[in-house]
Each structure stands twice: as C-alpha cells, then as structure tokens.
Scaffold this motif. Structure first.
Motif, PDB file in Angstrom:
ATOM      1  N   PRO A 163      10.381  -9.954 -11.559  1.00  0.00           N
ATOM      2  CA  PRO A 163      10.278 -11.354 -11.142  1.00  0.00           C
ATOM      3  C   PRO A 163       8.834 -11.812 -10.978  1.00  0.00           C
ATOM      4  CG  PRO A 163      11.013  -9.966  -9.321  1.00  0.00           C
ATOM      5  CD  PRO A 163      10.984  -9.100 -10.544  1.00  0.00           C
ATOM      6  N   THR A 164       8.645 -13.127 -10.875  1.00  0.00           N
ATOM      7  CA  THR A 164       7.312 -13.687 -10.646  1.00  0.00           C
ATOM      8  C   THR A 164       6.711 -13.060  -9.388  1.00  0.00           C
ATOM      9  OG1 THR A 164       8.146 -15.735 -11.550  1.00  0.00           O
ATOM     10  CG2 THR A 164       6.065 -15.867 -10.373  1.00  0.00           C
ATOM     11  N   GLY A 165       5.458 -12.669  -9.480  1.00  0.00           N
ATOM     12  CA  GLY A 165       4.790 -12.089  -8.322  1.00  0.00           C
ATOM     13  C   GLY A 165       5.034 -10.597  -8.182  1.00  0.00           C
ATOM     14  N   SER A 166       5.691  -9.984  -9.195  1.00  0.00           N
ATOM     15  CA  SER A 166       5.981  -8.560  -9.072  1.00  0.00           C
ATOM     16  C   SER A 166       4.820  -7.692  -9.564  1.00  0.00           C
ATOM     17  CB  SER A 166       7.251  -8.206  -9.847  1.00  0.00           C
ATOM     18  OG  SER A 166       7.100  -8.564 -11.202  1.00  0.00           O
ATOM     19  N   GLY A 167       3.797  -8.338 -10.131  1.00  0.00           N
ATOM     20  CA  GLY A 167       2.603  -7.580 -10.508  1.00  0.00           C
ATOM     21  C   GLY A 167       2.424  -7.382 -12.003  1.00  0.00           C
ATOM     22  N   LYS A 168       3.087  -8.219 -12.826  1.00  0.00           N
ATOM     23  CA  LYS A 168       2.975  -8.055 -14.270  1.00  0.00           C
ATOM     24  C   LYS A 168       1.549  -8.379 -14.752  1.00  0.00           C
ATOM     25  CE  LYS A 168       6.425 -10.881 -15.300  1.00  0.00           C
ATOM     26  NZ  LYS A 168       7.246 -11.371 -14.196  1.00  0.00           N
ATOM     27  N   THR A 169       1.031  -9.525 -14.301  1.00  0.00           N
ATOM     28  CA  THR A 169      -0.316  -9.923 -14.709  1.00  0.00           C
ATOM     29  C   THR A 169      -1.345  -8.898 -14.251  1.00  0.00           C
ATOM     30  OG1 THR A 169       0.334 -12.222 -14.477  1.00  0.00           O
ATOM     31  CG2 THR A 169      -2.002 -11.798 -14.609  1.00  0.00           C
ATOM     32  N   GLN A 170      -1.170  -8.421 -13.022  1.00  0.00           N
ATOM     33  CA  GLN A 170      -2.119  -7.450 -12.476  1.00  0.00           C
ATOM     34  C   GLN A 170      -2.120  -6.156 -13.292  1.00  0.00           C
ATOM     35  OE1 GLN A 170      -4.330  -7.967  -9.889  1.00  0.00           O
ATOM     36  NE2 GLN A 170      -5.150  -5.982 -10.523  1.00  0.00           N
TER      37      GLN A 170
ATOM     38  N   VAL B  89       9.404  -1.554 -15.394  1.00  0.00           N
ATOM     39  CA  VAL B  89       9.979  -2.454 -14.397  1.00  0.00           C
ATOM     40  C   VAL B  89       9.005  -2.593 -13.224  1.00  0.00           C
ATOM     41  CG1 VAL B  89      11.954  -2.900 -12.917  1.00  0.00           C
ATOM     42  CG2 VAL B  89      12.269  -1.629 -15.034  1.00  0.00           C
ATOM     43  N   MET B  90       8.600  -3.844 -12.954  1.00  0.00           N
ATOM     44  CA  MET B  90       7.644  -4.101 -11.869  1.00  0.00           C
ATOM     45  C   MET B  90       8.377  -4.587 -10.625  1.00  0.00           C
ATOM     46  SD  MET B  90       4.881  -3.366 -13.462  1.00  0.00           S
ATOM     47  CE  MET B  90       3.776  -3.769 -12.116  1.00  0.00           C
ATOM     48  N   LYS B  91       7.880  -4.149  -9.478  1.00  0.00           N
ATOM     49  CA  LYS B  91       8.459  -4.593  -8.225  1.00  0.00           C
ATOM     50  C   LYS B  91       7.382  -4.563  -7.144  1.00  0.00           C
ATOM     51  CE  LYS B  91      12.353  -3.504  -5.226  1.00  0.00           C
ATOM     52  NZ  LYS B  91      13.226  -2.405  -4.815  1.00  0.00           N
ATOM     53  N   ASN B  92       7.217  -5.668  -6.459  1.00  0.00           N
ATOM     54  CA  ASN B  92       6.265  -5.758  -5.354  1.00  0.00           C
ATOM     55  C   ASN B  92       4.880  -5.204  -5.687  1.00  0.00           C
ATOM     56  OD1 ASN B  92       5.637  -6.535  -2.731  1.00  0.00           O
ATOM     57  ND2 ASN B  92       5.942  -4.449  -1.948  1.00  0.00           N
ATOM     58  N   GLY B  93       4.406  -5.489  -6.907  1.00  0.00           N
ATOM     59  CA  GLY B  93       3.058  -5.080  -7.276  1.00  0.00           C
ATOM     60  C   GLY B  93       2.950  -3.694  -7.881  1.00  0.00           C
ATOM     61  N   GLY B  94       4.029  -2.927  -7.862  1.00  0.00           N
ATOM     62  CA  GLY B  94       3.950  -1.574  -8.415  1.00  0.00           C
ATOM     63  C   GLY B  94       4.938  -1.371  -9.553  1.00  0.00           C
ATOM     64  N   ILE B  95       4.691  -0.323 -10.336  1.00  0.00           N
ATOM     65  CA  ILE B  95       5.659   0.039 -11.372  1.00  0.00           C
ATOM     66  C   ILE B  95       6.767   0.810 -10.668  1.00  0.00           C
ATOM     67  CG2 ILE B  95       6.059   1.313 -13.518  1.00  0.00           C
ATOM     68  CD1 ILE B  95       3.091   1.097 -14.112  1.00  0.00           C
ATOM     69  N   SER B  96       8.005   0.280 -10.726  1.00  0.00           N
ATOM     70  CA  SER B  96       9.039   0.938  -9.938  1.00  0.00           C
ATOM     71  C   SER B  96       9.945   1.816 -10.800  1.00  0.00           C
ATOM     72  CB  SER B  96       9.881  -0.095  -9.197  1.00  0.00           C
ATOM     73  OG  SER B  96      10.678  -0.794 -10.095  1.00  0.00           O
ATOM     74  N   LYS B  97       9.948   1.585 -12.105  1.00  0.00           N
ATOM     75  CA  LYS B  97      10.878   2.336 -12.942  1.00  0.00           C
ATOM     76  C   LYS B  97      10.431   2.246 -14.392  1.00  0.00           C
ATOM     77  CE  LYS B  97      15.178   0.996 -11.852  1.00  0.00           C
ATOM     78  NZ  LYS B  97      16.511   0.449 -12.064  1.00  0.00           N
ATOM     79  N   ILE B  98      10.721   3.285 -15.152  1.00  0.00           N
ATOM     80  CA  ILE B  98      10.564   3.216 -16.609  1.00  0.00           C
ATOM     81  C   ILE B  98      11.948   3.442 -17.201  1.00  0.00           C
ATOM     82  CG2 ILE B  98       9.462   4.199 -18.656  1.00  0.00           C
ATOM     83  CD1 ILE B  98       7.440   3.122 -16.750  1.00  0.00           C
ATOM     84  N   ILE B  99      12.386   2.498 -18.003  1.00  0.00           N
ATOM     85  CA  ILE B  99      13.715   2.642 -18.603  1.00  0.00           C
ATOM     86  C   ILE B  99      13.549   2.894 -20.098  1.00  0.00           C
ATOM     87  CG2 ILE B  99      15.908   1.482 -19.077  1.00  0.00           C
ATOM     88  CD1 ILE B  99      15.434  -0.181 -16.562  1.00  0.00           C
ATOM     89  N   ASN B 100      14.122   3.997 -20.574  1.00  0.00           N
ATOM     90  CA  ASN B 100      14.146   4.229 -22.018  1.00  0.00           C
ATOM     91  C   ASN B 100      15.340   3.489 -22.588  1.00  0.00           C
ATOM     92  OD1 ASN B 100      11.910   6.107 -22.469  1.00  0.00           O
ATOM     93  ND2 ASN B 100      13.089   7.453 -21.122  1.00  0.00           N
TER      94      ASN B 100
ATOM     95  N   GLU C 237       0.806  -1.213   0.000  1.00  0.00           N
ATOM     96  CA  GLU C 237       0.000   0.000   0.000  1.00  0.00           C
ATOM     97  C   GLU C 237       0.842   1.267   0.000  1.00  0.00           C
ATOM     98  OE1 GLU C 237      -3.296  -0.163   2.686  1.00  0.00           O
ATOM     99  OE2 GLU C 237      -3.912  -2.147   1.974  1.00  0.00           O
ATOM    100  N   ASN C 238       2.099   1.150  -0.452  1.00  0.00           N
ATOM    101  CA  ASN C 238       2.891   2.355  -0.668  1.00  0.00           C
ATOM    102  C   ASN C 238       2.605   2.880  -2.070  1.00  0.00           C
ATOM    103  OD1 ASN C 238       4.236   2.150   1.832  1.00  0.00           O
ATOM    104  ND2 ASN C 238       5.585   0.585   0.944  1.00  0.00           N
ATOM    105  N   ARG C 239       2.727   4.185  -2.215  1.00  0.00           N
ATOM    106  CA  ARG C 239       2.453   4.763  -3.535  1.00  0.00           C
ATOM    107  C   ARG C 239       3.415   4.206  -4.578  1.00  0.00           C
ATOM    108  NH1 ARG C 239      -1.308   7.666  -4.761  1.00  0.00           N
ATOM    109  NH2 ARG C 239      -0.564   7.883  -6.891  1.00  0.00           N
ATOM    110  N   GLU C 240       2.853   3.928  -5.722  1.00  0.00           N
ATOM    111  CA  GLU C 240       3.661   3.438  -6.824  1.00  0.00           C
ATOM    112  C   GLU C 240       4.672   4.515  -7.196  1.00  0.00           C
ATOM    113  OE1 GLU C 240       2.097   0.831 -10.607  1.00  0.00           O
ATOM    114  OE2 GLU C 240       0.745   2.093  -9.512  1.00  0.00           O
ATOM    115  N   LEU C 241       5.883   4.091  -7.567  1.00  0.00           N
ATOM    116  CA  LEU C 241       6.922   5.089  -7.804  1.00  0.00           C
ATOM    117  C   LEU C 241       6.694   5.896  -9.084  1.00  0.00           C
ATOM    118  CD1 LEU C 241       9.888   2.896  -6.643  1.00  0.00           C
ATOM    119  CD2 LEU C 241       8.993   4.917  -5.476  1.00  0.00           C
ATOM    120  N   ILE C 242       5.951   5.275 -10.010  1.00  0.00           N
ATOM    121  CA  ILE C 242       5.681   6.003 -11.241  1.00  0.00           C
ATOM    122  C   ILE C 242       4.291   6.604 -11.172  1.00  0.00           C
ATOM    123  CG2 ILE C 242       5.334   5.709 -13.734  1.00  0.00           C
ATOM    124  CD1 ILE C 242       8.270   5.577 -12.707  1.00  0.00           C
ATOM    125  N   GLY C 243       4.222   7.911 -11.291  1.00  0.00           N
ATOM    126  CA  GLY C 243       2.930   8.597 -11.167  1.00  0.00           C
ATOM    127  C   GLY C 243       2.102   8.487 -12.433  1.00  0.00           C
ATOM    128  N   GLU C 244       2.751   8.653 -13.593  1.00  0.00           N
ATOM    129  CA  GLU C 244       2.016   8.672 -14.855  1.00  0.00           C
ATOM    130  C   GLU C 244       2.820   7.989 -15.942  1.00  0.00           C
ATOM    131  OE1 GLU C 244      -0.615  12.769 -14.910  1.00  0.00           O
ATOM    132  OE2 GLU C 244       1.044  12.499 -16.300  1.00  0.00           O
TER     133      GLU C 244
END
Lengths: 236, 258
Positions: free
Chosen positions: B36-43, B207-218, B15-22
């Motif tokens: 990794p598996t369970g990082s929230g890709k399917t969700q 990049v997904m981590k713990n259910g949230g989008i943690s990074k966008i890499i160009n 329940e922490n805010r996702e690192l990527i706002g938009e």
C-alpha cells in the motif's frame, strides 16, 4: 556551521525537496536553520516551522533577491549560529537568471524543473554554471530519453557539478541530497568570502523607482537595444 | 556492469528488523514491488538507486557483486543505475520523432546512424497498437504510442543495468511484448504495480509493509496459469477496443470469446 544555498526558478519545487531533505537530516540529529529569501511574499516559513527548526524569511521587495542575499548573508549566517544550528540552508528565489546567489565556500545547489527548460538550460546562465549540485525536479513527468538529453546539455554547461534527479512530492532523491549536505565542509565564519558570479550594475533610474518611460527619465547606466541586427523583413 | 545486486535487510519504520535478511536481484528477471501507499516502495528504489551503504533511513545495504560500491558509483548521474518509466511521463519537446531520436543518440554518445533510429522505431511499433511514423510530432503521440517509444528507447539506448517501471497503462500497448523486450535487454526489471497482469509477469514479488520488505513471493504454477488467462482476457478487451476505434457496431456474431 555548514552553509547550503539552494536556488532555482519559482515553482520548481525547492521547498518540497528541501523539506524532505531536512526531515532526513533530522534523523541524524542535525540542527538545521532555514532562511527563506523571496521577493514579495512567502508562506514557506510556515512549511518549515512544522519541522521545529529556526526559520526566518527575508523579502527583497524593491531589490533583486540575489543582491538582497549578497547584502544580508553574513547577518543570516550569524543569526543561524546564534540559534545554535550546525546547518544553515538558505532557500532563495531566482529572478531573471542573469545572476546566481552562490557563495564560493557554500554548498551551492541549483534546482531546475525539467518540464520548463529541457532543451535550453542555457537560459538559466550562472545559476547552472556556478553550482556544485544540480537537482532536476519533477522527473516523474518527463520521459527518460528527454531527461538524458537535458542532462547532456547541463553537463556541457557545468562539467563538474553533481547532477541528481529528485521528486519533491514523493521525496525521491532527498536521501542522496541529504548525504551530500552531511559531508559538506563546515565554517566558523564566511567573512571575506566571495560571490561565484558578479551581479549586474543595476543602477538605472528604474532601479530606484522611476515609472515614467522615455529618454528624459533615464539616468545612470542605460543599455539600449541594437536595432540594426533584426531580421531583414519589413512592411515598408 | 555487474553480475548481481544484493539487498541486505535493514529496518522498518518502527526500527524493527526487516523480515527479509537478503535478496539477490539478477539480470534478466522481473521483480514486482507491491504494497500500500506509504509502505516503503519509493524508499526501496531510492536505496537501490543510491547504493545505500547501511547508514540511510532504512539501514539497508545494497551490494554490487557482494561488495560495497565505491562512492563515485553512488553519486554521479553518468554512473546511475536506474532508468525510469512511469505512467505519468510525457514527451514534452516540440519536435518530430525522428529528429528527437537523432538528437538523443548524439547526446548519449551513440553513433548517429539512421539504423539505430530505425531500430528504436521498429521496436516501438512492435509494442504500439497504432503505428508511429518518424515525422509524427512527439507531443501528439497517443498514450500508448508514447509509452511504446519510451520502452523501446530504454531497452535499446538505456545504459543503466536496472529499469524501474511505475505502472504501464493498459491501453494501446502490448504489455507482454514490452516486458519481453525489456528482459531480453539483459537488465534487472523492477515493476511497481498492482495491475494484476503486470504484477504477475514478475518472477518474484517483493512485498512491502511499514517501510520494510516483509515477504518475497515466488510466482507459483497457478499464478502463471492465471497470468495466461488474464492475458487472453486482455486480448479480448484489446480486440473490442480496436473494433470501437474502427467505428464498428459490436454484434454477437463478432464472437469476442466471452
């Protein structure tokens, strides 16, 4: 209380997708009770118990599970109400596809495994034609093109149903199913409600346990096959 | 159907805010989803597919042309947004390729003319190592042939604005050509993969981590050059594979470029 009836052929993935959906609903503090109806045995009670919700299993044994549901649904509804639930989900095994266990005012969900009957969902009969929601499971196994053909055929059979694709293993689709359940109507009682589709008159001697074959043991409503309509080929 | 899709960040599993706002997703671009598996890709895919309105598990909002979409877009199959292509998918109908394609075109309300059947086959054969003929049975196609046919079908017949690819096997299919065909069909292409070649095709990596989008890499210029190198290595592997298939003895003189 909201009433959901989920039906579908054996091993189509009903328990998996319902499990994931209930997990999602619990995030909204929904109080859910589950009744699992099956024919001979069922271990699914334990699966649902892991969610810390009231669960009950009903085995229809000698009876067709659809008849069994019709006979017991009011008692199941009252059981769930007594347990303090706001949502009752009845999971029931379809058997011969001649009937559907759906009740008029319930949210009736039918689940079909797209591996099994992709070309002819017609074989499933009223379970498809009288449902509100059709879930297609195991969609990760079958090509998009075939699924589109499958859905096209389903829409011909039931143009008003909402059709969703789900994957019980990954939980894909459970959020959408959950949202539909959250928005379904709520009832105090289902007394006086009706079945969406009539059940056959299962009143021959085999319905009551006869095992000997032959005309002299057959009583009641006997529906004999018409052999005048076979192919013309014969060995004699 | 729409110009762009905007993901507005929600929360991760704690329940922490996702690192990527938009995050804007644009047509004609490839986005790789990694984690990794369970990082929230399917969700994440599910949020996109149901045009999440901010009340789901992740509290993400998916906006179309900067607005919340009407309910009917969210629920019905006919209005669905995503076509899927996955490594596990098979053709299961016992029919010939040509008869299936004819039936498929009829069902999806495209004119049942032989031309588009031929076009799908032509596209598929551009991708497939081994030629697919119309009278082949769907179920006996090889992995590469099936995948090629699925990709061609989605690119030509797909009515959805988004294509989701869950890995493509590297055997018997020209992956670079496949991605090009999909991007040229003016769709948003999402690829869930950790295959280096496929992952680097993406213009951006989510990049997904713990259910949230943690990074966008160009994708940077170095990664682009790496992609080109990987592609030539892949070509060598393909040549060796072909030679093995043809029953050749591999000799030093064959010069595979290694």
């Amino acid at each position: 209380m909201k009433l959901v009836i989920a039906a579908g052929p054996p091993a189509s993935g009903k328990t998996s997708i319902l499990f994931k959906t209930i997990k999602y609903l619990k995030g909204f503090n929904a109080k859910i009770a589950v009744a699992k109806l099956d024919c001979l045995t069922s271990d699914d009670e334990r699966v649902y118990e892991a969610l810390n919700i009231p669960v009950i299993t009903g085995l229809s044994e000698n009876l067709c599970p659809d008849h069994f549901l019709a006979i017991n649904i009011i008692e199941i509804f009252n059981w769930a109400k007594k347990s303090g639930a706001d949502y009752l989900i009845v999971e029931t095994a379809g058997l011969c596809n001649r009937c559907a266990p759906f009740i008029d005012r319930a949210l009736n969900i039918c689940l079909i495994d797209c591996l099994s009957s992709i070309k002819v969902p017609k074989k499933l009969g009223p379970i498809v034609t009288t449902s509100d929601i059709i879930l297609i499971s195991k969609v990760d196994m079958v090509s998009q093109a075939e699924r589109e053909v499958f859905v096209y055929n389903l829409i011909q059979l039931n143009p008003t149903a909402q059709i969703l694709e789900v994957n019980g293993l990954s939980g894909f689709g459970s959020q959408r199913v959950g949202n539909i359940i959250l928005n379904s109507p709520s009832y105090d009682s289902i007394d006086g409600d009706i079945l969406r589709h009539s059940m056959p008159s299962a009143t021959c001697s085999y319905c009551v346990g006869e095992i000997r074959i032959g005309g002299m043991y057959q009583q009641g409503i006997i529906n004999k096959m018409d052999f005048s309509k076979g192919s013309d080929f014969s060995y004699v | 159907m729409f110009k762009n899709l905007l993901i507005i960040g929600g929360q991760d599993k704690n329940e922490n805010r996702e690192l990527i706002g938009e995050l804007y997703l644009e047509k004609g671009k490839i986005y790789t989803i990694v984690g990794p598996t369970g990082s929230g890709k399917t969700q994440l895919i599910e949020d996109i597919e149901c045009l999440s309105d901010g009340f789901g598990l992740t509290k993400r909002k998916i906006l179309i042309d900067d607005g919340i979409s009407p309910q009917h877009l969210r629920s019905s199959y006919q209005n669905r947004l995503v076509s899927h292509l996955s490594q596990n998918m098979h053709f299961i109908l016992d029919m010939s390729v040509i008869n299936f394609l004819k039936m498929r075109l009829k069902c999806t309300n495209f004119p049942d003319d032989i031309k588009s059947v031929e076009k799908i086959l032509e596209y598929a054969n551009e991708l497939s190592g081994e030629k697919i003929l119309g009278h082949f049975s769907l179920t006996t196609l090889s992995g590469g042939q099936s995948r090629a046919l699925m990709i061609a079908d989605v690119a030509i017949n797909g009515t959805t604005p988004i294509i989701l690819i869950d890995e493509i096997e590297n055997a018997g299919i020209d992956r670079l050509r496949a991605m090009k065909i999909l991007v040229d069909s003016d769709k948003i292409v999402l690829v869930v993969t950790h295959d280096p070649l496929l992952a680097l095709y993406g213009h951006k990596r989510i990049v997904m981590k713990n259910g949230g989008i943690s990074k966008i890499i160009n994708r940077n210029p170095y990664e682009l050059s790496l992609l080109k190198q990987l592609h030539s290595i892949n070509k060598v592997t393909e040549t060796i594979r072909d030679d093995l298939r043809r029953g050749k003895q591999l000799e030093k003189e064959c010069f595979y470029g290694l």
